[in-house]
Design an enzyme around this catalytic site. Structure first.
Site, mmCIF file in Angstrom:
data_model
loop_
_atom_site.group_PDB
_atom_site.id
_atom_site.type_symbol
_atom_site.label_atom_id
_atom_site.label_comp_id
_atom_site.label_asym_id
_atom_site.label_seq_id
_atom_site.Cartn_x
_atom_site.Cartn_y
_atom_site.Cartn_z
ATOM 1 N N ASN A 208 -75.663 -15.389 30.621
ATOM 2 C CA ASN A 208 -75.712 -14.115 31.332
ATOM 3 C C ASN A 208 -77.119 -13.537 31.243
ATOM 4 O O ASN A 208 -78.023 -14.179 30.711
ATOM 5 C CB ASN A 208 -74.656 -13.154 30.780
ATOM 6 C CG ASN A 208 -74.862 -12.878 29.306
ATOM 7 O OD1 ASN A 208 -75.878 -12.336 28.880
ATOM 8 N ND2 ASN A 208 -73.875 -13.276 28.486
ATOM 9 N N LYS A 287 -76.492 -35.980 32.181
ATOM 10 C CA LYS A 287 -76.634 -35.048 33.292
ATOM 11 C C LYS A 287 -75.608 -35.368 34.386
ATOM 12 O O LYS A 287 -75.457 -36.509 34.804
ATOM 13 C CB LYS A 287 -78.041 -35.138 33.870
ATOM 14 C CG LYS A 287 -78.271 -34.226 35.053
ATOM 15 C CD LYS A 287 -79.669 -34.409 35.627
ATOM 16 C CE LYS A 287 -79.845 -33.574 36.891
ATOM 17 N NZ LYS A 287 -81.178 -33.780 37.495
ATOM 18 N N ASP A 304 -62.866 -14.466 20.315
ATOM 19 C CA ASP A 304 -63.166 -13.041 20.503
ATOM 20 C C ASP A 304 -63.664 -12.495 19.169
ATOM 21 O O ASP A 304 -62.876 -12.116 18.291
ATOM 22 C CB ASP A 304 -61.916 -12.288 20.967
ATOM 23 C CG ASP A 304 -62.245 -10.877 21.442
ATOM 24 O OD1 ASP A 304 -63.170 -10.266 20.882
ATOM 25 O OD2 ASP A 304 -61.574 -10.393 22.366
ATOM 26 N N LEU A 306 -65.392 -9.773 18.313
ATOM 27 C CA LEU A 306 -65.167 -8.358 18.035
ATOM 28 C C LEU A 306 -63.703 -8.083 17.693
ATOM 29 O O LEU A 306 -63.394 -7.285 16.800
ATOM 30 C CB LEU A 306 -65.605 -7.525 19.239
ATOM 31 C CG LEU A 306 -65.773 -6.026 19.013
ATOM 32 C CD1 LEU A 306 -66.733 -5.734 17.875
ATOM 33 C CD2 LEU A 306 -66.250 -5.347 20.294
ATOM 34 N N LYS A 340 -59.611 -3.118 19.954
ATOM 35 C CA LYS A 340 -60.356 -3.899 18.973
ATOM 36 C C LYS A 340 -60.633 -3.132 17.687
ATOM 37 O O LYS A 340 -61.408 -3.586 16.836
ATOM 38 C CB LYS A 340 -61.647 -4.417 19.612
ATOM 39 C CG LYS A 340 -61.332 -5.263 20.859
ATOM 40 C CD LYS A 340 -62.490 -6.074 21.353
ATOM 41 C CE LYS A 340 -62.056 -6.930 22.548
ATOM 42 N NZ LYS A 340 -63.112 -7.841 23.029
#
Length: 405
Positions: A208, A287, A304, A306, A340
């Protein structure tokens, strides 16, 4: 820095010449600087240089006592507001870690109650030596601060980590150390920052846009207010701040392991990292070649981190999460906080060009279980970090009161 006393310890290494600029810059900013040199340091630069810059006699001999009314190493140990050792050699770090005081510098270090900052500079392999790293980690656990050496060409001919940071960086760090509130002194702070990369094949990955800037700013603020900070950092082109323990990771799984290995010892955890939610089920050893038609990529959930931290959270521990959203900030942020088990959640709208990823500014909304606590205007990420850490400080004190009740 007016009225503040800095004791500057100079060790025997080629980077000793940079200590002259450090001394000069500290003096120009108003500090009263006293220099102690090891015998080895005098082989690289003369005491007369530091005497001219500091306007004080430079001490090199443990048994030379020019003033009979005061013992020199005790006088300087007591006078110091900050004790800076730059460059710090493996020799001096090792002596202090083992409680050895056999010259003027190490004896004064043993006697001071001031904050000690080591700025190591040495050969890349020497710095990476497990013995040296163990001693550094031990001293960190005892409250000593370390500036991370820089990377680049070294005088020995190698290229790698081991360069003394630039004098302006060291002086800036000392200045902030003297000026900052010390409300996190002695607390173990764990911060995650940056993106993660999930491998598709040897040349491709999913990731990201996070650069890690916000997390680094929070880590710096915690450091400057006395925290012992470990920064778990995903891939980034940015140089991490000095004075932190840096743990570099690649994937979400790497970050999961790095966090879980350290969470039990952390007084507070700040999860700013933009961790991938999904990863490829299968990774190609070679590749993947372009073919006719579409390519189907099957993804699976990553751990996850957190969520698990919230489940493991112990009484008194502070847990802060981040929510990067593009719509409905209040709803998504509060949902994350409750699901959470967070103490605080910080949300920002990453669809805004000047408040999202890879920029130097941000605007955030900070929530606790009761709702919105604060909303910042567009500020530098360092100023935003200061606001977040102020709220962390308030919540930390509240957590301590509740855990003791």
């Amino acid at each position: 820095m007016q009225g503040k006393t800095v004791v500057l310890g100079v060790c025997g290494g080629i980077a000793a010449y940079k200590a002259a600029e450090i001394c000069s810059s500290l003096m120009k900013k108003g500090a009263d600087v006293h220099v102690i040199m090891t015998k080895a340091a005098t082989q690289f630069i003369t005491p007369l240089t530091f005497q001219a810059l500091s306007h004080h006699a430079v001490i090199t001999d443990m048994f030379h006592e020019p003033d009979p009314s005061a013992i020199a190493h005790i006088r300087l140990a007591d006078a110091a507001d900050v004790f800076l050792v730059a460059p710090a050699t493996a020799d001096v770090i090792g002596k202090v870690a083992n409680g050895i005081g056999d010259d003027m510098l190490t004896t004064t270090l043993m006697a001071t109650t001031a904050q000690v900052v080591f700025s190591p500079a040495m050969n890349v392999h020497m710095y990476a030596n497990p013995i040296v790293q163990d001693q550094i980690q031990y001293l960190k656990s005892k409250g000593y601060l370390f500036l991370e050496p820089g990377e680049g060409p070294l005088a020995c001919g190698y290229t790698g980590r081991g360069r003394l940071p630039e004098p302006r960086e060291i002086v800036s760090y000392v200045q902030e150390l003297l000026q900052k509130r010390r409300d996190f002194a002695g607390l173990c702070c764990l911060v995650t920052a940056g993106a993660t990369r999930e491998t598709i094949d040897p040349v491709r990955f999913l990731s990201n846009r996070s650069s890690g800037k916000m997390g680094m700013a929070i880590a710096e603020e915690l450091r400057d207010r006395g925290g012992q900070v470990t920064l778990i950092l995903g891939p980034t082109h940015l140089e991490p701040p000095c004075g932190l323990e840096i743990v570099r990771v690649e994937s979400a799984q790497d970050m999961y392991h790095a966090v879980m290995e350290r969470e039990a010892n952390a007084d507070m955890i700040v999860k700013t990292a933009a961790v991938a939610d999904y990863r490829p089920v299968a990774t190609s050893e070679h590749k993947v070649k372009k073919q006719a038609g579409n390519l189907m990529l099957e993804l699976e959930r990553t751990p996850d981190i957190l969520q698990e931290l919230g489940m493991r959270k112990r009484p008194g521990q502070l847990l802060v999460g981040f929510a990067a959203e593009t719509q409905d900030l209040d709803r998504y942020a509060l949902d994350k906080l409750h699901r959470k088990h967070l103490d605080l959640v910080v949300a920002n709208d990453v669809s805004k060009a000047d408040a999202g990823f890879a920029v130097d500014t941000n605007a955030v909304r900070i929530y606790d279980a009761s709702g919105l606590l604060a909303a910042t205007p567009l500020l530098s990420k360092r100023e935003v970090a200061r606001t977040i850490v102020n709220h962390m400080c308030d919540r930390w004190r509240r957590n301590q009161d509740e855990s003791e009740a």
